[in-house]
Design a protein around this motif. Sequence first.
Motif, mmCIF file in Angstrom:
data_model
loop_
_atom_site.group_PDB
_atom_site.id
_atom_site.type_symbol
_atom_site.label_atom_id
_atom_site.label_comp_id
_atom_site.label_asym_id
_atom_site.label_seq_id
_atom_site.Cartn_x
_atom_site.Cartn_y
_atom_site.Cartn_z
ATOM 1 N N SER A 1 5.297 -0.169 2.785
ATOM 2 C CA SER A 1 5.662 0.710 1.676
ATOM 3 C C SER A 1 5.076 2.102 1.859
ATOM 4 O O SER A 1 3.924 2.256 2.262
ATOM 5 C CB SER A 1 5.155 0.129 0.360
ATOM 6 O OG SER A 1 5.369 1.043 -0.693
ATOM 7 N N ARG B 1 6.069 4.505 -0.766
ATOM 8 C CA ARG B 1 6.402 5.139 -2.043
ATOM 9 C C ARG B 1 5.157 5.629 -2.770
ATOM 10 O O ARG B 1 4.090 5.010 -2.687
ATOM 11 C CB ARG B 1 7.136 4.156 -2.958
ATOM 12 C CG ARG B 1 8.600 3.990 -2.651
ATOM 13 C CD ARG B 1 9.273 3.142 -3.724
ATOM 14 N NE ARG B 1 10.712 3.081 -3.518
ATOM 15 C CZ ARG B 1 11.548 2.398 -4.297
ATOM 16 N NH1 ARG B 1 11.069 1.723 -5.334
ATOM 17 N NH2 ARG B 1 12.838 2.392 -4.052
ATOM 18 N N ARG C 1 2.690 3.239 -5.055
ATOM 19 C CA ARG C 1 3.005 1.898 -4.540
ATOM 20 C C ARG C 1 1.921 0.878 -4.877
ATOM 21 O O ARG C 1 0.740 1.226 -5.037
ATOM 22 C CB ARG C 1 3.191 1.979 -3.025
ATOM 23 C CG ARG C 1 1.937 2.446 -2.305
ATOM 24 C CD ARG C 1 2.223 2.935 -0.900
ATOM 25 N NE ARG C 1 0.991 3.478 -0.323
ATOM 26 C CZ ARG C 1 0.596 3.244 0.906
ATOM 27 N NH1 ARG C 1 1.342 2.524 1.726
ATOM 28 N NH2 ARG C 1 -0.528 3.752 1.365
ATOM 29 N N TYR D 1 13.092 -3.257 -1.732
ATOM 30 C CA TYR D 1 13.756 -2.115 -2.346
ATOM 31 C C TYR D 1 15.265 -2.362 -2.333
ATOM 32 O O TYR D 1 15.860 -2.483 -1.256
ATOM 33 C CB TYR D 1 13.465 -0.819 -1.573
ATOM 34 C CG TYR D 1 12.026 -0.365 -1.572
ATOM 35 C CD1 TYR D 1 11.097 -0.850 -2.498
ATOM 36 C CD2 TYR D 1 11.580 0.564 -0.645
ATOM 37 C CE1 TYR D 1 9.777 -0.419 -2.492
ATOM 38 C CE2 TYR D 1 10.266 1.010 -0.635
ATOM 39 C CZ TYR D 1 9.375 0.511 -1.552
ATOM 40 O OH TYR D 1 8.068 0.948 -1.539
ATOM 41 N N PRO E 1 11.954 -1.509 3.179
ATOM 42 C CA PRO E 1 11.888 -0.043 3.194
ATOM 43 C C PRO E 1 12.422 0.572 4.490
ATOM 44 O O PRO E 1 12.252 0.022 5.581
ATOM 45 C CB PRO E 1 10.384 0.238 3.046
ATOM 46 C CG PRO E 1 9.828 -0.989 2.415
ATOM 47 C CD PRO E 1 10.642 -2.123 2.950
#
Length: 199
Positions: free
Chosen positions: A19, A21, A24, A91, A96
């Motif tokens: 990840s 993001r 996260r 996701y 991802p």
Amino acid sequence: MNTTTPAQAPLKLAVVLASNREGRFGPVVADWFLSRAALRDDFAVDFIDLGETELPSALSYRPGPEVRAVLDKVTPVLDGADAYVVLTPEYNHSFPAVLKSLIDWHYGEWQAKPVGFVSYGGMSGGLRAVEQLRQVFAEMHAVTVRDTVSFHNAGAHFDDEGNHRDPAGPDAAAKTMLDQLAWWASALRGAKAVHPYGA
């Protein structure tokens, strides 16, 4: 004098946090898993956090200096590993994009090595991402182990200090997955020492 033979040396395990993001939850799960892997004498663990790795999605046979700098850090870890654990969220029913970039920037590094999965998400616990990753890693000539560690509605299962509220189940799942990973990594390391893969 070190009398440890290559076959007896700890297996090199590369753990990849997929990840990147903002905000996260992945580091919480990663810290939990790394603490479990650290208890094992049969693994020496390296950690790759893709949230801290600026790896572009555009592939090039002649990567520029910025991409080369990233690959110079990541590629030796992947190449030297005997096994991998991919820690991924889900996701939009998949994994991802940054993880796909990492996979696609490499090829031989993955070959004839086992891959385990730790996933997290909502109701599915990231398992749809894992099933897609199995197909991708098969194309890389990697072997994925059957058992996974999966956290459904992951945020509700960890306290503010990152401790799992009911660790017995996930601890057992992590042990099972790591046991399978160790078996495959040891077997494949021994086989490749006798006959290199693809030769």
